[in-house]
Design a protein around this motif. Sequence first.
Motif, PDB file in Angstrom:
ATOM      1  N   ILE A 203      46.728  84.826 -31.699  1.00 40.43           N
ATOM      2  CA  ILE A 203      46.524  85.418 -30.381  1.00 40.43           C
ATOM      3  C   ILE A 203      46.516  86.931 -30.526  1.00 40.43           C
ATOM      4  CG2 ILE A 203      47.379  85.561 -28.008  1.00 40.43           C
ATOM      5  CD1 ILE A 203      48.900  82.942 -28.485  1.00 40.43           C
ATOM      6  N   ALA A 204      45.632  87.603 -29.783  1.00 42.48           N
ATOM      7  CA  ALA A 204      45.558  89.064 -29.874  1.00 42.48           C
ATOM      8  C   ALA A 204      45.345  89.684 -28.505  1.00 42.48           C
ATOM      9  CB  ALA A 204      44.423  89.475 -30.816  1.00 42.48           C
ATOM     10  N   VAL A 205      45.986  90.831 -28.298  1.00 40.14           N
ATOM     11  CA  VAL A 205      45.778  91.638 -27.088  1.00 40.14           C
ATOM     12  C   VAL A 205      45.467  93.070 -27.532  1.00 40.14           C
ATOM     13  CG1 VAL A 205      47.042  90.286 -25.373  1.00 40.14           C
ATOM     14  CG2 VAL A 205      48.311  91.781 -26.919  1.00 40.14           C
ATOM     15  N   PRO A 206      44.276  93.306 -28.080  1.00 39.39           N
ATOM     16  CA  PRO A 206      43.939  94.640 -28.586  1.00 39.39           C
ATOM     17  C   PRO A 206      43.908  95.711 -27.502  1.00 39.39           C
ATOM     18  CG  PRO A 206      42.023  93.193 -28.600  1.00 39.39           C
ATOM     19  CD  PRO A 206      43.200  92.334 -28.334  1.00 39.39           C
ATOM     20  N   PRO A 239      44.376 100.779 -24.868  1.00 43.51           N
ATOM     21  CA  PRO A 239      44.719 100.039 -26.093  1.00 43.51           C
ATOM     22  C   PRO A 239      46.148  99.506 -26.049  1.00 43.51           C
ATOM     23  CG  PRO A 239      43.687 102.153 -26.615  1.00 43.51           C
ATOM     24  CD  PRO A 239      44.014 102.184 -25.147  1.00 43.51           C
ATOM     25  N   VAL A 240      46.349  98.335 -26.667  1.00 40.68           N
ATOM     26  CA  VAL A 240      47.696  97.759 -26.739  1.00 40.68           C
ATOM     27  C   VAL A 240      48.140  97.678 -28.201  1.00 40.68           C
ATOM     28  CG1 VAL A 240      49.172  95.791 -26.185  1.00 40.68           C
ATOM     29  CG2 VAL A 240      47.387  96.505 -24.572  1.00 40.68           C
ATOM     30  N   THR A 241      47.560  96.759 -28.982  1.00 37.95           N
ATOM     31  CA  THR A 241      47.911  96.674 -30.400  1.00 37.95           C
ATOM     32  C   THR A 241      46.743  96.137 -31.220  1.00 37.95           C
ATOM     33  OG1 THR A 241      49.384  95.677 -32.047  1.00 37.95           O
ATOM     34  CG2 THR A 241      48.977  94.405 -30.046  1.00 37.95           C
ATOM     35  N   ALA A 242      46.565  96.688 -32.418  1.00 35.38           N
ATOM     36  CA  ALA A 242      45.512  96.251 -33.329  1.00 35.38           C
ATOM     37  C   ALA A 242      45.984  95.089 -34.195  1.00 35.38           C
ATOM     38  CB  ALA A 242      45.068  97.410 -34.213  1.00 35.38           C
ATOM     39  N   LEU A 243      47.233  94.681 -34.035  1.00 35.19           N
ATOM     40  CA  LEU A 243      47.762  93.565 -34.830  1.00 35.19           C
ATOM     41  C   LEU A 243      47.695  92.252 -34.057  1.00 35.19           C
ATOM     42  CD1 LEU A 243      50.959  95.101 -36.471  1.00 35.19           C
ATOM     43  CD2 LEU A 243      48.771  94.611 -37.573  1.00 35.19           C
ATOM     44  N   PRO A 244      46.986  91.248 -34.582  1.00 36.92           N
ATOM     45  CA  PRO A 244      47.028  89.914 -33.964  1.00 36.92           C
ATOM     46  C   PRO A 244      48.326  89.214 -34.351  1.00 36.92           C
ATOM     47  CG  PRO A 244      45.590  89.898 -35.872  1.00 36.92           C
ATOM     48  CD  PRO A 244      46.084  91.312 -35.733  1.00 36.92           C
ATOM     49  N   PHE A 245      48.604  88.119 -33.657  1.00 37.88           N
ATOM     50  CA  PHE A 245      49.834  87.373 -33.907  1.00 37.88           C
ATOM     51  C   PHE A 245      49.508  85.926 -34.257  1.00 37.88           C
ATOM     52  CE2 PHE A 245      50.633  90.557 -30.650  1.00 37.88           C
ATOM     53  CZ  PHE A 245      51.744  91.226 -31.150  1.00 37.88           C
TER      54      PHE A 245
END
Length: 265
Positions: A203-206, A239-245
């Motif tokens: 899951i990602a919230v870029p 922008p939130v984060t460039a790291l997916p989980f």
Amino acid sequence: MKINQLKKELEQRLASADRVITYNKENEELRIENSKTKKGVSISLGKLLAKWEKRKEAAIDETIHYVDTSLQLMNKRLNLAGKEKEIFPVIRSTSFPLETADGKKLVYDEHTAETRIFYSVDLGKSYALLDEETLAGEKVSADKIKELARFNVRSLPTEMKTDKVAGNTFYFINYNDGYDASRIVNDTLIEQMTNKVEGKLAIAVPHQDVLIFADIVNEQGYDVLAQMVFQFFMNGRVPVTALPFLYENGEFEPIFILAQKKPKQ
């Protein structure tokens, strides 16, 4: 376009009798304040120029709208009565300030190592993040606000676009309603996706305006996801984060931490 040209255009479009505009040359930052309250917002011209190079005038228009809306909200007292269905969670990075510019403590929850959940009231074309002082004035508890937000986010539509690359399936929620990333708080949606995927659920919230699910079935899927999320992160308005989980056992773990656990083809 150069920094000086961007600065000049913003100054012209944001000029108003009740505003004071100043420029910090060292930080390349434009500050717009209400002349009476001294409350205002700052714009990083370097970051905006990078967005302009990709999105041209749309990037400037969004910034103008953000500034105008923010200054209007700063001079309004929020009234939550009758707005119970308009309270929503908002996802931000852990670097996002925990207080407003004038020192009011925002209402938030920890979420992942990279994200926090803030809470907002929807105002139509924008929303306002809620702070402890506002809740005290409205005689509403933070727990009640959080309960309402998590309930209301489940009412938002969740239709997705899909794409398949090298056997891996990617799902995108992108309504541009300000709460796309917020849907990661929808436990029912997360459970549905957990049951739907054949491989690992990522899951990602870029950025604020997209939520990405990925059904990772091979090692190439991780590489595709990483590149995809980074591109979204660089182009996002908020922008939130460039790291997916990876999502496993009810927990979000940044994929780079679990790199050695990639499934072998």
